[in-house]
Design an enzyme around this catalytic site. Structure first.
Site, PDB file in Angstrom:
ATOM      1  N   SER A 118       0.844  -1.192   0.000  1.00  0.00           N
ATOM      2  CA  SER A 118       0.000   0.000   0.000  1.00  0.00           C
ATOM      3  C   SER A 118       0.874   1.233   0.000  1.00  0.00           C
ATOM      4  O   SER A 118       1.986   1.219   0.544  1.00  0.00           O
ATOM      5  CB  SER A 118      -0.887   0.005   1.254  1.00  0.00           C
ATOM      6  OG  SER A 118      -1.540   1.247   1.390  1.00  0.00           O
ATOM      7  N   TYR A 137      -2.018  -0.737  10.017  1.00  0.00           N
ATOM      8  CA  TYR A 137      -2.080  -1.114   8.603  1.00  0.00           C
ATOM      9  C   TYR A 137      -0.829  -0.637   7.866  1.00  0.00           C
ATOM     10  O   TYR A 137      -0.226  -1.392   7.102  1.00  0.00           O
ATOM     11  CB  TYR A 137      -3.341  -0.522   7.978  1.00  0.00           C
ATOM     12  CG  TYR A 137      -3.494  -0.808   6.511  1.00  0.00           C
ATOM     13  CD1 TYR A 137      -3.951  -2.047   6.080  1.00  0.00           C
ATOM     14  CD2 TYR A 137      -3.210   0.159   5.554  1.00  0.00           C
ATOM     15  CE1 TYR A 137      -4.115  -2.321   4.730  1.00  0.00           C
ATOM     16  CE2 TYR A 137      -3.377  -0.099   4.210  1.00  0.00           C
ATOM     17  CZ  TYR A 137      -3.822  -1.338   3.796  1.00  0.00           C
ATOM     18  OH  TYR A 137      -3.973  -1.600   2.456  1.00  0.00           O
TER      19      TYR A 137
END
Length: 186
Positions: free
Chosen positions: A143, A156
């Site tokens: 990501s 995350y």
């Protein structure tokens, strides 16, 4: 077709990145092993791939659990005889991943399990099959949050940064044996 006859395991196949990925892989000729923890989403992806003329099987799996990952890889080999590629797409930010000061340890651990441990487990069980057949390819979905941090999702971001490091380690350890490993950071 560039992937004709190739067997590809795709995790998180029922999600917003996974389903289109499954369709693209199938359109390129891959035999796709679609996997997801959510059975309804998984079946929708399987139906769409087959409806578009692709060859696929569905394997429901919780890829944070090693037994499920082992069974996923075994199902791919049983169905298609090989694992030519692995796409570690599964991942998500879990609530309440807000900030470090209010971070719940269970949220941190669950986020790490889904986003960092699961791709490692998939690599751990797919790489031996790839080595035995002379090579393969792994694509890990990281990501942009891994590269820059992100407001409100520190667990995350950290887990997806671990995916980048895992990718480098796998590429370094197994590249000379014919296994390519790359990461994408959408």
């Amino acid at each position: 077709k560039p992937l004709a006859g190739k067997s590809v395991i795709l995790t998180g196949a029922g999600g917003c990145i996974g389903r289109p990925t499954a369709l693209v892989l199938a359109a390129a000729g891959a035999r796709v092993v679609v996997s997801d923890i959510h059975a309804a989403n998984l079946e929708q992806t399987l139906d769409q791939v087959r409806g578009a003329g692709g060859e696929a099987i569905a394997v429901r799996a919780d890829i944070t659990q090693e037994d499920d990952v082992r069974a996923l890889v075994q199902a791919a080999v049983a169905a298609f005889g090989s694992v030519d590629a692995l796409v570690n797409n599964c991942g998500n930010s879990l609530h309440p991943d807000r900030d470090i000061l209010s971070m719940d340890v269970d949220t941190w651990d669950a986020t790490m399990a889904l986003n960092a441990r699961a791709p490692m487990l998939c690599c751990k069980h797919a790489i031996p099959v790839m080595l035995a057949q002379g090579g393969g390819a792994i694509v890990n979905i990281s990501s942009g949050a891994a590269l820059s941090g992100q407001l409100g999702i520190p667990a995350y971001s950290a887990a997806k940064a671990a995916v980048i490091s895992l990718t480098r380690s796998v590429a370094t350890l197994y590249g000379a044996q014919g296994i390519r490993c790359n990461a994408i950071a959408p």
